[in-house]
Motif scaffolding. Structure first.
Motif, PDB file in Angstrom:
ATOM      1  N   ASN A 123      32.018 -81.965-117.147  1.00  0.00           N
ATOM      2  CA  ASN A 123      32.519 -80.636-116.747  1.00  0.00           C
ATOM      3  C   ASN A 123      32.169 -80.310-115.305  1.00  0.00           C
ATOM      4  O   ASN A 123      31.861 -79.179-114.959  1.00  0.00           O
ATOM      5  N   ASP A 144      37.231 -72.112-116.024  1.00  0.00           N
ATOM      6  CA  ASP A 144      37.635 -71.704-117.370  1.00  0.00           C
ATOM      7  C   ASP A 144      38.851 -70.800-117.231  1.00  0.00           C
ATOM      8  O   ASP A 144      38.737 -69.587-117.074  1.00  0.00           O
ATOM      9  N   TRP A 145      40.038 -71.386-117.291  1.00  0.00           N
ATOM     10  CA  TRP A 145      41.265 -70.665-116.980  1.00  0.00           C
ATOM     11  C   TRP A 145      41.715 -69.735-118.102  1.00  0.00           C
ATOM     12  O   TRP A 145      42.458 -68.799-117.855  1.00  0.00           O
ATOM     13  N   ASN A 199      44.297 -84.095-119.727  1.00  0.00           N
ATOM     14  CA  ASN A 199      43.840 -82.796-119.241  1.00  0.00           C
ATOM     15  C   ASN A 199      43.463 -82.896-117.769  1.00  0.00           C
ATOM     16  O   ASN A 199      42.320 -83.156-117.412  1.00  0.00           O
ATOM     17  N   ASP A 204      43.524 -77.287-114.333  1.00  0.00           N
ATOM     18  CA  ASP A 204      43.449 -78.196-115.474  1.00  0.00           C
ATOM     19  C   ASP A 204      43.272 -77.339-116.721  1.00  0.00           C
ATOM     20  O   ASP A 204      43.582 -76.164-116.715  1.00  0.00           O
ATOM     21  N   GLY A 205      42.771 -77.946-117.819  1.00  0.00           N
ATOM     22  CA  GLY A 205      42.451 -77.174-119.018  1.00  0.00           C
ATOM     23  C   GLY A 205      43.596 -76.971-119.983  1.00  0.00           C
ATOM     24  O   GLY A 205      43.548 -76.065-120.811  1.00  0.00           O
TER      25      GLY A 205
END
Length: 254
Positions: A112, A133-134, A173, A180-181
């Motif tokens: 991460n 953290d979208w 991903n 990303d995410g």
């Protein structure tokens, strides 16, 4: 008694060891207006980037950074009022500095981690931080991008709206820049100022070794870089409001 076992064979998409995606980045205003009528003002696709993903790691960097306009280098301008008084401006054109378009993003999805080099046009920042953290919201909207069916996802991050199109046909991903995410590679992103869109995808049978960058000096988190106060005491303000009729003003740059 013999038992007959039926095996249902489902199609499985298998990707090679590494994948390369090339993107263009364009100012959002030009994307909407679809370039001006003057061919010298055409600015689409002047910023090109490459994303390489392999073994749960990604690297994204610029390929080509070109000036937005291909005008002549010398400016000569004369303004004449109704009394015949004139002001002449001449000299070299001062072009914008696009060094902030040069960037490097390294992502390690196993731990991460995100490391990158970015610039605000004045100072370069070496960033070491966690992946964003979208909190994407996936919608039912779809769009075809270079032959792939993509789903639309939206996010509101730190008060700004972002839209991404990703394809589950490539269930990786990752995406351009810090994006990303999602359960598929991101092929298009709309930010408040830019559109980033893929224009080619290539697969490689071999694993590509992607090494993390080694930074010298201070590193920042994104929040620290955002709150960084640059000392601007060495900047000078030029008062250009004291022109008188008949003045001749020569502007020259080295």
């Amino acid at each position: 008694m013999k038992k007959i076992i039926y095996l249902l064979l489902l199609p499985i998409i298998v990707f090679s060891q590494s994948i390369e995606v090339k993107y263009y980045e364009n100012p959002i205003s030009e994307v909407k207006t679809n370039i001006s009528t003057n061919k010298n003002d055409k600015i689409l696709n002047h910023f090109s980037y490459t994303l390489i993903h392999s073994n749960h790691r990604s690297f994204y960097t610029n390929d080509s950074i070109k000036p937005l306009k291909e005008d002549e280098d010398f400016l000569s301008y004369k303004s004449v009022n109704q009394n015949g008084d004139s002001i002449i401006l001449e000299g070299k054109i001062i072009r914008p500095d696009y060094s902030y378009k040069k960037m490097k993003y390294y992502k390690n999805f196993e731990n991460n981690n995100l490391s990158c080099t970015i610039s605000d046009g004045i100072k370069k920042f070496n960033i070491v931080d966690k992946l964003f953290d979208w909190n994407w919201k996936i919608t039912d909207d779809t769009e075809k991008i270079i032959g792939y069916t993509c789903k639309k996802a939206t996010s509101n991050y730190m008060g700004a709206n972002f839209t991404a199109w990703f394809t589950e046909e490539i269930p990786i991903n990752t995406g351009p820049e810090k994006f990303d995410g999602l359960p598929g590679i991101i092929l298009k992103v709309i930010t408040p100022g830019n559109e980033i869109i893929a224009y080619s995808i290539n697969e490689n049978e071999n694993t590509t070794e992607i090494e993390p960058p080694k930074f010298e000096g201070k590193t920042f988190t994104f929040l620290e870089a955002l709150n960084y106060n640059e000392d601007k005491s060495n900047y000078k303000t030029i008062n250009s409001g004291n022109f008188k009729p008949g003045d001749k003003i020569i502007i020259k740059t080295d």
